[in-house]
Design an enzyme around this catalytic site. Structure first.
Site, PDB file in Angstrom:
ATOM      1  N   HIS A 153       0.824  -1.208   0.000  1.00  0.00           N
ATOM      2  CA  HIS A 153       0.000   0.000   0.000  1.00  0.00           C
ATOM      3  C   HIS A 153       0.860   1.260   0.000  1.00  0.00           C
ATOM      4  O   HIS A 153       2.064   1.210   0.286  1.00  0.00           O
ATOM      5  CB  HIS A 153      -0.926   0.023   1.226  1.00  0.00           C
ATOM      6  CG  HIS A 153      -2.151  -0.832   1.060  1.00  0.00           C
ATOM      7  ND1 HIS A 153      -2.132  -2.188   1.292  1.00  0.00           N
ATOM      8  CD2 HIS A 153      -3.412  -0.517   0.666  1.00  0.00           C
ATOM      9  CE1 HIS A 153      -3.342  -2.686   1.054  1.00  0.00           C
ATOM     10  NE2 HIS A 153      -4.140  -1.693   0.678  1.00  0.00           N
ATOM     11  N   LYS A 157      -0.794   4.803   4.767  1.00  0.00           N
ATOM     12  CA  LYS A 157      -1.779   3.903   5.381  1.00  0.00           C
ATOM     13  C   LYS A 157      -1.387   3.656   6.838  1.00  0.00           C
ATOM     14  O   LYS A 157      -0.248   3.284   7.124  1.00  0.00           O
ATOM     15  CB  LYS A 157      -1.846   2.590   4.603  1.00  0.00           C
ATOM     16  CG  LYS A 157      -2.895   1.623   5.140  1.00  0.00           C
ATOM     17  CD  LYS A 157      -3.112   0.457   4.187  1.00  0.00           C
ATOM     18  CE  LYS A 157      -4.069  -0.576   4.757  1.00  0.00           C
ATOM     19  NZ  LYS A 157      -5.396  -0.036   5.060  1.00  0.00           N
TER      20      LYS A 157
HETATM   21  P1  NAD Z   1      -7.633   9.865   4.755  1.00  0.00           P
HETATM   22  O1  NAD Z   1      -6.775  10.056   5.980  1.00  0.00           O
HETATM   23  O2  NAD Z   1      -7.236  10.531   3.485  1.00  0.00           O
HETATM   24  O3  NAD Z   1      -9.122  10.352   5.077  1.00  0.00           O
HETATM   25  C1  NAD Z   1      -9.784  10.125   6.274  1.00  0.00           C
HETATM   26  C2  NAD Z   1     -10.668  11.332   6.538  1.00  0.00           C
HETATM   27  O4  NAD Z   1     -11.539  11.042   7.639  1.00  0.00           O
HETATM   28  C3  NAD Z   1      -9.866  12.600   6.930  1.00  0.00           C
HETATM   29  O5  NAD Z   1     -10.259  13.677   6.105  1.00  0.00           O
HETATM   30  C4  NAD Z   1     -10.265  12.827   8.395  1.00  0.00           C
HETATM   31  O6  NAD Z   1     -10.306  14.203   8.730  1.00  0.00           O
HETATM   32  C5  NAD Z   1     -11.651  12.208   8.421  1.00  0.00           C
HETATM   33  N1  NAD Z   1     -12.143  11.806   9.743  1.00  0.00           N
HETATM   34  C6  NAD Z   1     -11.447  11.354  10.811  1.00  0.00           C
HETATM   35  N2  NAD Z   1     -12.296  11.075  11.829  1.00  0.00           N
HETATM   36  C7  NAD Z   1     -13.540  11.359  11.379  1.00  0.00           C
HETATM   37  C8  NAD Z   1     -14.836  11.273  11.960  1.00  0.00           C
HETATM   38  N3  NAD Z   1     -15.003  10.853  13.217  1.00  0.00           N
HETATM   39  N4  NAD Z   1     -15.916  11.637  11.208  1.00  0.00           N
HETATM   40  C9  NAD Z   1     -15.755  12.063   9.936  1.00  0.00           C
HETATM   41  N5  NAD Z   1     -14.543  12.178   9.331  1.00  0.00           N
HETATM   42  C10 NAD Z   1     -13.463  11.828  10.057  1.00  0.00           C
HETATM   43  O7  NAD Z   1      -7.779   8.282   4.573  1.00  0.00           O
HETATM   44  P2  NAD Z   1      -8.232   7.489   3.245  1.00  0.00           P
HETATM   45  O8  NAD Z   1      -7.041   7.108   2.445  1.00  0.00           O
HETATM   46  O9  NAD Z   1      -9.342   8.246   2.596  1.00  0.00           O
HETATM   47  O10 NAD Z   1      -8.801   6.147   3.900  1.00  0.00           O
HETATM   48  C11 NAD Z   1      -9.911   6.174   4.789  1.00  0.00           C
HETATM   49  C12 NAD Z   1     -10.231   4.751   5.225  1.00  0.00           C
HETATM   50  O11 NAD Z   1     -10.694   3.995   4.081  1.00  0.00           O
HETATM   51  C13 NAD Z   1      -9.054   3.952   5.787  1.00  0.00           C
HETATM   52  O12 NAD Z   1      -9.506   3.150   6.859  1.00  0.00           O
HETATM   53  C14 NAD Z   1      -8.613   3.080   4.627  1.00  0.00           C
HETATM   54  O13 NAD Z   1      -7.964   1.905   5.046  1.00  0.00           O
HETATM   55  C15 NAD Z   1      -9.971   2.774   4.024  1.00  0.00           C
HETATM   56  N6  NAD Z   1      -9.980   2.319   2.626  1.00  0.00           N
HETATM   57  C16 NAD Z   1     -10.895   1.351   2.323  1.00  0.00           C
HETATM   58  C17 NAD Z   1     -11.031   0.926   1.023  1.00  0.00           C
HETATM   59  C18 NAD Z   1     -12.093  -0.097   0.715  1.00  0.00           C
HETATM   60  O14 NAD Z   1     -12.245  -0.482  -0.449  1.00  0.00           O
HETATM   61  N7  NAD Z   1     -12.861  -0.541   1.704  1.00  0.00           N
HETATM   62  C19 NAD Z   1     -10.231   1.448   0.008  1.00  0.00           C
HETATM   63  C20 NAD Z   1      -9.297   2.448   0.343  1.00  0.00           C
HETATM   64  C21 NAD Z   1      -9.194   2.888   1.668  1.00  0.00           C
END
Ligand code: NAD
Length: 265
Positions: A153, A157
């Site tokens: 990744h 992450k």
């Molecule tokens: P990121 O850090 O870019 O974004 C996370 C966002 O969530 C940030 O803007 C943060 O301010 C916000 N946040 C934090 N706490 C919050 C809350 N209580 N309420 C609302 N917003 C809040 O991270 P990312 O790369 O966008 O990844 C987010 C999640 O998605 C991770 O857990 C990642 O592993 C997961 N992910 C899942 C998939 C999938 O297919 N399921 C794919 C990619 C990433």
């Protein structure tokens, strides 16, 4: 009469995944983006933060979804945030589509308990190719006594190993109980054999700038090996799966884990 659309709110809208979800929802004629929540970017204009052409502002919490009449919430945040957001959804009869990783079995048990008035879909990977990779690995498992998973990744992450790697191992362990012993007697470097996943399957996590999300499942038996590899080159790879889940969640009572259940795999 106007077309019936599903009103969607997005938790974590300023994040990498959140903004991609906002774009995908905006581009889908069956969906309407009505609220965006991101406590760390509260008050900011969605357009200026994400470039998504929409005049919503980042709200502090789920209250914004209730005010806007959202019926489905999408959560791509962090595990601690998702736990809170999902309780809010369950309490307020809002369906939830969850991509956030780092939720464990206890969390899933709790979600199954609290989602009684609305439904919840949790998928550690919304990319259809990754879902197929897990299915293929599960099919192959009984034929190969040794297997290892390498997940790769991007370098921001925060959790390791990935939810996809853990779920892949769990599904392989469910399909076969006949795994060879690890022969390693001397660990020159701690962790050299990776983490021990379900079924004792070793999982190795690589974090590298420039990557998005990739995984290889290596299976070996006498005289042959099989490698199953999936690559997400762009966050858009998750969006068809997320949109399918948003449209399906209303029809799936309680908790659904994994996109495969919705795709019928
Ligand atoms: P990121 O850090 O870019 O974004 C996370 C966002 O969530 C940030 O803007 C943060 O301010 C916000 N946040 C934090 N706490 C919050 C809350 N209580 N309420 C609302 N917003 C809040 O991270 P990312 O790369 O966008 O990844 C987010 C999640 O998605 C991770 O857990 C990642 O592993 C997961 N992910 C899942 C998939 C999938 O297919 N399921 C794919 C990619 C990433």
């Amino acid at each position: 009469m106007g077309r019936m659309t599903i009103k969607v709110g997005v938790f974590g809208a300023a994040g990498r995944m959140g903004r991609t979800v906002c774009e995908a929802v905006r581009a889908d004629p069956d969906l309407e983006l009505v609220a965006v929540v991101d406590p760390y970017h509260q008050g900011l204009d969605l357009r200026s933060v994400t470039g998504v052409d929409c005049d919503l502002h980042m709200a502090l919490d789920g209250g914004a979804l209730a005010d806007a009449g959202a019926t489905v919430a999408v959560d791509f945040t962090v595990a601690a945030g998702a736990r809170e957001n999902l309780h809010w959804c369950a309490d307020n009869s809002v369906h939830a589509v969850v991509g956030t990783t780092g939720l464990d079995e206890d969390d899933l048990d709790e979600l199954a308990e609290v989602f009684t008035k609305s439904n919840c879909v949790v998928a550690p990977n919304f990319a259809v190719g990754a879902v197929l990779m897990m299915r293929f690995a599960e099919l192959a498992a009984p034929w190969f006594p040794t297997a290892e998973i390498i997940e790769l990744h991007h370098d921001e992450k925060v959790d390791a190993p990935s939810g996809t790697a853990m779920l892949t191992a769990a599904r392989m362990a469910g399909a076969s109980g006949d795994w060879g012993e690890d022969p390693t007697a001397e660990h020159v470097l701690d962790g050299a054999r990776g983490g021990t996943g379900p079924g004792g399957i070793p999982i190795h996590s690589v974090r590298l700038r420039g990557l998005i999300a990739h995984q290889e499942v290596l299976l070996g038996t006498t005289g042959q090996s099989l490698t199953i590899r999936h690559d997400s080159f762009d966050r858009s790879s998750y969006m068809p799966g997320v949109l399918i889940a948003i449209k399906a969640v209303g029809e799936r009572p309680g908790l659904t884990v994994g996109l495969d259940a919705i795709l019928g795999l």
